[in-house]
Design an enzyme around this catalytic site. Structure first.
Site, mmCIF file in Angstrom:
data_model
loop_
_atom_site.group_PDB
_atom_site.id
_atom_site.type_symbol
_atom_site.label_atom_id
_atom_site.label_comp_id
_atom_site.label_asym_id
_atom_site.label_seq_id
_atom_site.Cartn_x
_atom_site.Cartn_y
_atom_site.Cartn_z
ATOM 1 N N LYS A 152 0.807 -1.214 0.000
ATOM 2 C CA LYS A 152 0.000 0.000 0.000
ATOM 3 C C LYS A 152 0.846 1.271 0.000
ATOM 4 C CE LYS A 152 -4.244 -1.761 0.332
ATOM 5 N NZ LYS A 152 -5.390 -1.414 -0.524
ATOM 6 N N SER A 180 -2.825 -12.099 3.480
ATOM 7 C CA SER A 180 -3.166 -11.889 2.071
ATOM 8 C C SER A 180 -2.079 -12.424 1.148
ATOM 9 C CB SER A 180 -3.435 -10.407 1.793
ATOM 10 O OG SER A 180 -2.409 -9.592 2.313
#
Length: 306
Positions: free
Chosen positions: A46, A267
């Protein structure tokens, strides 16, 4: 070696590693390449979107010098924004569900962010953030943005999110693999990584797949919110979707740590589990690229490492 002017310039150009030990251990027909984005300053992929959104908003004047930034986050986008905003002189407010792991909130606070935790919806479980939980966080983020006259980073809508991966992650994977990659898969959160990588690699013949959890109640933080109308994926050219369980994601994350020495989170495990499925089916014999989305350090309070 070049001396960088700030840590922001270290957000990108992460290594691409072949998971040959996992391939051999599982007798896979094909190759899996892991993009180590958990090695970036905020310990997650991110960072790329955080940098692109804030730099883009400053360039257009949407974000004024010293103006506060607000964002909904599961922790990773917030960490990236805390770093970028701290370096560039913007107060940052992270709005996060109480269902996310406590390490994320503590890290953002350490980086200078104000962290506002939103109670979960009735029936939700700690460690599992649902679409209902996310809706409560979104409502709180909207209120705080209005109250403080802030700029909303809005990773679910801002074009800088997928653009960061179309201009960064995708080209890096292609160059580092010498054009050998045949497929890409990614766990769907905001959809920015998948959309951006697909925009770059799709025209080169690379088949791109979304990864979803097998049920609403799952431990894979940062995605799988049962949101079918994600803006970034509306026009994405995807080859299909792979479904993985929380258990498979956890087992794959542990396999990464113990077999390849890659200490990543849920993830990343979901991405590996999806790639394994694809090599056992429609992508047999291919070369699949995946992203190691964030660090395993962000899950020490969860049952991932029990």
């Amino acid at each position: 070696m070049t001396v960088l002017p700030s840590v922001i310039e270290a957000m990108g150009e992460t290594p691409l590693v072949e998971l040959s030990r996992i391939r051999d251990a599982l007798n896979l027909d094909g190759c899996i390449l892991a993009k180590l984005d958990y090695l970036m300053p905020g310990f997650s992929k991110k960072d790329r979107a955080a940098r692109a959104i804030i730099e883009g908003a400053r360039a257009t004047g949407e974000l004024a010098p010293g103006q506060t930034v607000v964002e909904l986050t599961s922790g990773n986008m917030g960490t990236g924004l805390a770093i970028v905003c701290g370096v560039l002189g913007h107060p940052f407010v992270a709005v996060m569900s109480e269902g996310n792991s406590e390490e994320r909130a503590r890290m953002m606070r350490a980086l200078g962010a104000e962290v506002i935790l939103v109670p979960q919806a009735n029936g939700s479980r700690k460690g599992e953030v649902s679409g209902a939980d996310l809706a409560l966080v979104e409502a709180a983020a909207q209120d705080i943005t209005a109250e403080r006259g802030a700029y909303r980073a809005d990773q679910f809508e801002r074009a800088g999110n997928p653009m960061a991966h179309e201009m960064g992650t995708g080209p890096e994977i292609w160059a580092q693999s010498d054009g050998a990659v045949t497929a890409f898969c990614d766990f769907v959160g905001s959809g920015g990584t998948l959309a951006g990588v697909a925009a770059y690699l799709g025209p080169k013949g690379v088949r791109c797949y979304g990864i979803d959890p097998d049920k609403p109640g799952h431990p894979i933080q940062g995605g799988g919110y049962s949101m079918p109308d994600l803006t970034h994926l509306k026009n994405a050219n995807l080859a299909g979707t792979v479904t993985v369980s929380g258990r498979d994601a956890a087992e794959a994350a542990r396999l990464l740590a113990r077999t390849e020495g890659i200490f990543a989170g849920y993830s990343a495990g979901a991405n590996l589990a999806g790639a394994i499925q694809l090599l056992g089916g429609v992508e047999q014999g291919g070369t699949i690229a995946i992203v190691m989305c964030d660090s395993g350090l962000k899950y020490l309070s969860t049952d991932l490492w029990d």
